[in-house]
Design a protein around this motif. Structure first.
Motif, PDB file in Angstrom:
ATOM      1  N   ALA A  58     -30.783 -23.064  32.945  1.00 55.75           N
ATOM      2  CA  ALA A  58     -30.917 -22.228  34.150  1.00 55.75           C
ATOM      3  C   ALA A  58     -32.346 -22.266  34.683  1.00 55.75           C
ATOM      4  N   PHE A  59     -33.309 -22.331  33.778  1.00 55.39           N
ATOM      5  CA  PHE A  59     -34.713 -22.379  34.207  1.00 55.39           C
ATOM      6  C   PHE A  59     -35.013 -23.641  35.023  1.00 55.39           C
ATOM      7  N   LEU A  60     -34.374 -24.762  34.646  1.00 51.55           N
ATOM      8  CA  LEU A  60     -34.593 -26.004  35.401  1.00 51.55           C
ATOM      9  C   LEU A  60     -34.050 -25.859  36.816  1.00 51.55           C
ATOM     10  N   LEU A  61     -32.977 -25.093  36.954  1.00 52.72           N
ATOM     11  CA  LEU A  61     -32.296 -24.953  38.246  1.00 52.72           C
ATOM     12  C   LEU A  61     -32.894 -23.826  39.083  1.00 52.72           C
ATOM     13  N   TRP A  62     -33.194 -22.695  38.441  1.00 50.39           N
ATOM     14  CA  TRP A  62     -33.586 -21.471  39.149  1.00 50.39           C
ATOM     15  C   TRP A  62     -34.796 -20.819  38.489  1.00 50.39           C
ATOM     16  N   PRO A  63     -35.949 -21.491  38.519  1.00 50.06           N
ATOM     17  CA  PRO A  63     -37.121 -20.935  37.825  1.00 50.06           C
ATOM     18  C   PRO A  63     -37.535 -19.562  38.370  1.00 50.06           C
ATOM     19  N   GLU A  64     -37.141 -19.279  39.620  1.00 50.37           N
ATOM     20  CA  GLU A  64     -37.537 -18.001  40.220  1.00 50.37           C
ATOM     21  C   GLU A  64     -36.900 -16.791  39.540  1.00 50.37           C
ATOM     22  N   LEU A  65     -35.884 -17.022  38.709  1.00 52.60           N
ATOM     23  CA  LEU A  65     -35.243 -15.893  38.009  1.00 52.60           C
ATOM     24  C   LEU A  65     -36.021 -15.466  36.762  1.00 52.60           C
ATOM     25  N   PHE A  66     -37.040 -16.233  36.400  1.00 46.94           N
ATOM     26  CA  PHE A  66     -37.728 -16.001  35.119  1.00 46.94           C
ATOM     27  C   PHE A  66     -39.217 -15.747  35.340  1.00 46.94           C
ATOM     28  N   SER A  67     -39.820 -15.002  34.398  1.00 43.53           N
ATOM     29  CA  SER A  67     -41.281 -14.930  34.431  1.00 43.53           C
ATOM     30  C   SER A  67     -41.830 -14.869  33.013  1.00 43.53           C
ATOM     31  N   GLY A  68     -43.075 -15.315  32.880  1.00 43.29           N
ATOM     32  CA  GLY A  68     -43.707 -15.379  31.562  1.00 43.29           C
ATOM     33  C   GLY A  68     -45.189 -15.638  31.683  1.00 43.29           C
ATOM     34  N   ARG A  69     -45.761 -16.156  30.653  1.00 48.36           N
ATOM     35  CA  ARG A  69     -47.215 -16.269  30.548  1.00 48.36           C
ATOM     36  C   ARG A  69     -47.585 -17.466  29.674  1.00 48.36           C
ATOM     37  N   ASP A  70     -48.688 -18.133  30.013  1.00 45.75           N
ATOM     38  CA  ASP A  70     -49.187 -19.226  29.159  1.00 45.75           C
ATOM     39  C   ASP A  70     -49.888 -18.632  27.942  1.00 45.75           C
ATOM     40  N   CYS A  71     -49.510 -19.093  26.762  1.00 41.35           N
ATOM     41  CA  CYS A  71     -50.040 -18.515  25.515  1.00 41.35           C
ATOM     42  C   CYS A  71     -50.276 -19.608  24.482  1.00 41.35           C
ATOM     43  N   CYS A  72     -51.067 -19.248  23.490  1.00 39.85           N
ATOM     44  CA  CYS A  72     -51.165 -20.069  22.285  1.00 39.85           C
ATOM     45  C   CYS A  72     -50.076 -19.617  21.307  1.00 39.85           C
ATOM     46  N   VAL A  73     -49.213 -20.556  20.898  1.00 37.65           N
ATOM     47  CA  VAL A  73     -48.114 -20.256  19.974  1.00 37.65           C
ATOM     48  C   VAL A  73     -48.328 -21.058  18.697  1.00 37.65           C
ATOM     49  N   GLU A  74     -48.260 -20.386  17.559  1.00 38.33           N
ATOM     50  CA  GLU A  74     -48.373 -21.079  16.275  1.00 38.33           C
ATOM     51  C   GLU A  74     -47.146 -20.763  15.425  1.00 38.33           C
ATOM     52  N   VAL A  75     -46.776 -21.723  14.570  1.00 45.67           N
ATOM     53  CA  VAL A  75     -45.557 -21.597  13.781  1.00 45.67           C
ATOM     54  C   VAL A  75     -45.907 -21.458  12.310  1.00 45.67           C
ATOM     55  N   GLU A  76     -45.310 -20.480  11.656  1.00 38.47           N
ATOM     56  CA  GLU A  76     -45.521 -20.243  10.231  1.00 38.47           C
ATOM     57  C   GLU A  76     -44.585 -21.161   9.441  1.00 38.47           C
ATOM     58  N   THR A  77     -45.164 -22.076   8.650  1.00 34.68           N
ATOM     59  CA  THR A  77     -44.332 -23.047   7.937  1.00 34.68           C
ATOM     60  C   THR A  77     -44.137 -22.727   6.458  1.00 34.68           C
ATOM     61  N   GLY A  78     -44.798 -21.709   5.958  1.00 33.18           N
ATOM     62  CA  GLY A  78     -44.620 -21.343   4.543  1.00 33.18           C
ATOM     63  C   GLY A  78     -43.218 -20.845   4.273  1.00 33.18           C
ATOM     64  N   ASP A  79     -42.827 -20.847   2.993  1.00 32.45           N
ATOM     65  CA  ASP A  79     -41.456 -20.455   2.643  1.00 32.45           C
ATOM     66  C   ASP A  79     -41.358 -18.988   2.224  1.00 32.45           C
ATOM     67  N   GLY A  80     -42.308 -18.182   2.654  1.00 26.55           N
ATOM     68  CA  GLY A  80     -42.265 -16.752   2.344  1.00 26.55           C
ATOM     69  C   GLY A  80     -41.516 -15.976   3.406  1.00 26.55           C
ATOM     70  N   PRO A  81     -41.693 -14.658   3.431  1.00 25.97           N
ATOM     71  CA  PRO A  81     -40.963 -13.806   4.396  1.00 25.97           C
ATOM     72  C   PRO A  81     -41.311 -14.083   5.850  1.00 25.97           C
ATOM     73  N   LEU A  82     -42.424 -14.751   6.121  1.00 29.15           N
ATOM     74  CA  LEU A  82     -42.793 -15.055   7.506  1.00 29.15           C
ATOM     75  C   LEU A  82     -42.355 -16.449   7.952  1.00 29.15           C
ATOM     76  N   ARG A  83     -41.633 -17.155   7.080  1.00 32.15           N
ATOM     77  CA  ARG A  83     -41.165 -18.504   7.432  1.00 32.15           C
ATOM     78  C   ARG A  83     -40.547 -18.547   8.833  1.00 32.15           C
ATOM     79  N   GLY A  84     -41.045 -19.480   9.657  1.00 31.35           N
ATOM     80  CA  GLY A  84     -40.476 -19.665  10.992  1.00 31.35           C
ATOM     81  C   GLY A  84     -40.934 -18.668  12.030  1.00 31.35           C
TER      82      GLY A  84
END
Ligand code: BDR
Ligand code: CA
Length: 307
Positions: A242-268
């Motif tokens: 839907a975003f490819l077709l109708w981007p005007e329906l969505f809003s957000g923000r540019d951010c730094c995103v990091e992924v937790e790869t450990g196998d503990g409770p924060l995995r993913g």
């Protein structure tokens, strides 16, 4: 139109995303690639074929890809999707077959044949196939225009308190993709949990008068598995298309995103620097809101054009 490849693990919401793409002449869908996720690979591939046949779009190749995450064992979500991954859909088995070319080889070939900055990748499941392609053939990265993906969460997770399912299943692949350097648009649970159709909208599906309307109605009205904390079935993956077709329906923000790869409770866990505290460069546009009524109106209008 925009050239796209959909990488997917159907899954009911993946199926609706595929149907929306099949119904959208603005999109030049080069291929559907499948990955293990909601259910094992043989089933996600079979389901992609079933949906392709429902839409009458056997012209689009389906390529089976990775059957497990990069490092962790596969964990699936039958408790959400049912034993075959498409509970409620009431579809016959697939007649057609997947291509003999592996999804990762297909992704690399499609990208190599394309001009720079011209292909939009739409991953709707664990990011294993994209990560493998980027590691095997880093020369394809400049061909990627953007990656519009469903994964992660601004706040709470769904499969664990910390993590959203797609990133949790293969966090190492997600870390590779979020670090790949190409533009990323991220649809996490913060926005996709707003994408829940009202009862009136769901009822409209039966008035579309086509098989697709009946199938999608069946998937959206199937019994809710307990404990996921939403009032209906969130249409996570259709937000990407839907975003490819109708981007005007969505809003957000540019951010730094990091992924937790450990196998503990924060995995993913996706750690999203929404307020810019870390002063690190943004690697993703994080979508946070959608006009849901308009989304479902337009989505179901499109589904009405299918068989
Ligand atoms: C994601 O996980 C899958 O179950 C859905 O298809 C969606 O891609 C939501 O967390
Ligand atoms: Ca999915």
């Amino acid at each position: 139109g925009e050239t796209i490849v959909i990488d997917t693990d159907p899954g009911q919401d993946d199926a609706v995303a595929l149907l929306l793409a099949f119904a959208s002449p603005e999109l030049d869908l080069k291929a559907v690639t499948t990955v293990a996720g909601n259910v094992p690979l043989a089933l996600t591939t079979a389901n992609a074929l079933r949906i392709r046949e429902l839409a009458g779009r056997e012209d689009v190749p389906v390529h089976a890809g990775a059957d497990r995450p990069l490092l962790f064992p596969l964990s699936t979500a039958e408790f959400v999707c049912g034993p075959d991954g498409l509970a409620g859909a009431d579809l016959p088995p697939a007649r057609g077959k997947a291509s003999s070319i592996h999804a990762v080889d297909a992704l690399i070939a499609i990208l190599r044949a394309a001009p720079d900055n011209s292909v939009t990748l739409c991953p709707l499941g664990p990011l294993t196939n994209l990560a493998l392609a980027f590691r095997l053939a880093p020369d394809v990265l400049p061909k990627v225009k953007r990656i519009v993906l469903m994964g992660g969460a601004l706040a709470l997770g769904n499969i664990t308190p910390a993590a959203e399912f797609n990133v949790h299943v293969d966090p190492h692949a997600a870390a590779i993709v979020f670090g790949c350097g190409r533009p990323i648009v991220m649809f996490g649970l913060g926005v996709t949990h707003q994408a829940i159709a009202s009862h009136e909208q769901v009822a409209r599906l039966l008035t579309l008068g086509n098989a697709v309307g009946r199938v999608v109605h069946g998937m959206l009205t199937r019994p809710r598995p307990g404990g996921l904390g939403t009032a209906g079935h969130p249409m996570h993956d259709p937000c990407v298309i839907a975003f490819l077709l109708w981007p005007e329906l969505f809003s957000g923000r540019d951010c730094c995103v990091e992924v937790e790869t450990g196998d503990g409770p924060l995995r993913g866990r996706t750690t999203i620097d929404w307020s810019g505290r870390l002063k690190r460069p943004a690697n993703a546009h994080v979508v946070a809101s959608v006009e849901a009524d308009a989304l479902f109106q337009r989505l179901f209008d499109r589904l009405a054009t299918l068989p």
